[in-house]
Design an enzyme around this catalytic site. Structure first.
Site, PDB file in Angstrom:
ATOM      1  N   ASN A 235     134.424  76.633  23.946  1.00  0.00           N
ATOM      2  CA  ASN A 235     135.181  75.660  24.730  1.00  0.00           C
ATOM      3  C   ASN A 235     136.679  75.905  24.565  1.00  0.00           C
ATOM      4  O   ASN A 235     137.172  76.074  23.446  1.00  0.00           O
ATOM      5  CB  ASN A 235     134.834  74.235  24.287  1.00  0.00           C
ATOM      6  CG  ASN A 235     133.427  73.836  24.715  1.00  0.00           C
ATOM      7  OD1 ASN A 235     133.200  73.423  25.840  1.00  0.00           O
ATOM      8  ND2 ASN A 235     132.477  73.983  23.804  1.00  0.00           N
ATOM      9  N   ARG A 243     134.403  94.049  26.989  1.00  0.00           N
ATOM     10  CA  ARG A 243     135.498  94.942  26.597  1.00  0.00           C
ATOM     11  C   ARG A 243     136.484  94.261  25.656  1.00  0.00           C
ATOM     12  O   ARG A 243     137.133  94.935  24.852  1.00  0.00           O
ATOM     13  CB  ARG A 243     136.230  95.468  27.844  1.00  0.00           C
ATOM     14  CG  ARG A 243     135.381  96.421  28.668  1.00  0.00           C
ATOM     15  CD  ARG A 243     136.233  97.244  29.630  1.00  0.00           C
ATOM     16  NE  ARG A 243     135.366  98.082  30.460  1.00  0.00           N
ATOM     17  CZ  ARG A 243     134.911  97.727  31.650  1.00  0.00           C
ATOM     18  NH1 ARG A 243     135.245  96.557  32.161  1.00  0.00           N
ATOM     19  NH2 ARG A 243     134.135  98.537  32.343  1.00  0.00           N
ATOM     20  N   ASP A 294     133.407  66.088  17.727  1.00  0.00           N
ATOM     21  CA  ASP A 294     134.539  65.975  18.656  1.00  0.00           C
ATOM     22  C   ASP A 294     134.478  64.633  19.378  1.00  0.00           C
ATOM     23  O   ASP A 294     134.872  64.504  20.540  1.00  0.00           O
ATOM     24  CB  ASP A 294     134.546  67.128  19.663  1.00  0.00           C
ATOM     25  CG  ASP A 294     135.900  67.301  20.360  1.00  0.00           C
ATOM     26  OD1 ASP A 294     136.914  66.799  19.826  1.00  0.00           O
ATOM     27  OD2 ASP A 294     135.938  67.929  21.430  1.00  0.00           O
ATOM     28  N   LEU A 328     135.976  68.277  30.630  1.00  0.00           N
ATOM     29  CA  LEU A 328     135.373  67.578  29.493  1.00  0.00           C
ATOM     30  C   LEU A 328     136.449  67.162  28.504  1.00  0.00           C
ATOM     31  O   LEU A 328     137.418  67.892  28.259  1.00  0.00           O
ATOM     32  CB  LEU A 328     134.335  68.467  28.806  1.00  0.00           C
ATOM     33  CG  LEU A 328     133.010  68.669  29.559  1.00  0.00           C
ATOM     34  CD1 LEU A 328     132.158  69.724  28.857  1.00  0.00           C
ATOM     35  CD2 LEU A 328     132.252  67.365  29.689  1.00  0.00           C
TER      36      LEU A 328
END
Length: 409
Positions: A235, A243, A294, A328
């Site tokens: 997130n 790569r 969170d 979010l």
């Protein structure tokens, strides 16, 4: 035979009829506690010639170290990033509510805010031991404002800052003080970040990489300077690319200094991270996974509008968005929910799920000698769970602080 009072006047408590999490395995054996610490029963039997004063029947429960949440922005109507004259009472209320979810200690987290907020709020947050009043405070987690504009997520852009001019002094001028700070999340691609990371690490503060567009080389350099944590993996960072895997590449990097380990936070709420991504991360680096909630102030409340620092948040079901967007903004999950979802999504062992919420966060904070395990001499912060990992009771320093009363034998 009663305990030897010449050694200590404190009663000895024996937890029986349980499986205890020790040395990464569940063992069907008793747990002994005295003076808030896990006791070595062999020393009790052979050196003191003593036994338990109190026996508690755990009724077949799993006994694990208390959960530790290193990233929680608030809950139950309290926003840790909001200025008030009594920040302590809000933290105390959340600390008390967390006990029902098996959390015995946590890091109140402040999101990106103006300097005036940090300088008014931080002095009111102090490191405190847990007890019947609530979970212990292990120090503050400062998430921002030294993060990327491109990956700011729910953080307010007008409050973002850099330390390009004066390096570490810019950081100090913003926060006002680092007293009681345990973790700082920053973006390592910001100019002069290496000297800032090195100084924070020198002061014993965990540096976490997040809200960043750093490539793998920049992330590796940050780790070489002392960074040891990743804020909510996947997130608010560059997506994995074959790569240049970016910060995610630290999970399997071969350029981590010898003897150093990188940990990473995961929000296992079923929303922030797809189960397949959870499985990939866990299988790539199982010993580094740290469950975080969170959680924002809306945890424990219903749908509607709430705040997260300077932003207005809209709660729709289990989703938290910046109002008017699809961005979010934290979660409303509790730690026990995250433990259960993590186990279900990854198929990991019960032991691995429990250690992701206890041992690993303790290791991030370098406190595993006293928290996060049930080793002899560690703090007797415990969570009792049923086989489905629902919390039955919570203990801090050997004292029951939540749950139905245990039966003394």
């Amino acid at each position: 035979m009663p305990s030897n009072k010449s050694v200590s006047e404190a009663p000895i408590v024996q937890f029986t009829n349980c499986s205890i999490l020790k040395d990464h395995q569940l063992h069907r054996e008793d747990l002994w506690v005295r003076e808030g610490k896990v006791l070595n029963p062999e020393k009790l039997f052979f050196d003191e010639k003593g036994s338990a004063d109190i026996q508690l029947d755990c009724q077949g429960s799993i006994v694990a170290p208390g959960f530790i949440d290193t990233q929680i922005n608030g809950g139950y109507g309290v926003d840790f990033s909001k200025v008030s004259e009594d920040v302590r009472s809000g933290i105390s209320m959340v600390a008390q509510k967390l006990l029902s979810h098996g959390v015995t200690s946590f890091c109140p987290t402040l999101v990106t805010s103006p300097p005036s907020v940090y300088q008014k709020v931080l002095p009111q947050i102090t490191v405190t031991e847990g007890g019947p009043h609530g979970a212990g405070v292990l120090g503050t987690h400062l998430e921002g404002p030294f993060i990327s504009r491109e990956k700011k997520g729910a953080h307010p852009e007008h409050c973002l800052r850099t330390f390009e001019d004066r390096g570490f002094q810019d950081l100090l001028a913003t926060y006002g003080s680092l007293e009681g700070v345990s973790i700082v999340t920053l973006a390592p691609e910001i100019k002069r970040s290496n000297e800032v990371i090195a100084e924070l690490a020198k002061r014993g503060i965990c540096v976490s990489l997040g809200h960043s567009i750093a490539n793998l080389a920049q992330a590796e350099e940050a780790v070489q300077q002392g960074a040891s944590f990743i804020t909510h993996l996947f997130n608010a960072m560059l997506p994995f690319h074959h790569r240049d895997p970016g910060i995610v590449g630290l999970l399997t990097s071969d350029r981590i200094p010898k003897g150093q380990r990188v940990f990473y936070g995961m929000i296992a709420d079923g929303i922030h991270t797809n189960p397949a991504a959870l499985r990939i991360a866990h299988r790539a680096h199982p010993k580094g996974l740290v469950l975080v909630t969170d959680a924002i102030m809306a945890m424990g409340l219903g749908s509607g509008r709430h705040t997260l620092g300077q932003q207005v948040i809209q709660i729709e079901g289990l989703n938290a968005y910046v109002a008017g967007t699809t961005t979010l903004a934290g979660s409303i999950a509790t730690m026990d929910m995250c433990v259960r979802h993590f186990r279900e999504a990854t198929g990991c062992s019960v032991e691995a799920a429990l250690e992701a919420a206890s041992l690993h966060p303790a290791q991030v904070l370098l406190i595993e000698q006293r928290k996060g395990t049930l080793n002899f001499g560690s703090d007797a912060d415990l969570v009792l769970l049923d086989s489905a990992l629902n919390v039955r009771a919570t203990f801090i320093a050997g004292e029951q602080v939540w749950g139905t009363n245990m039966l003394s034998m």
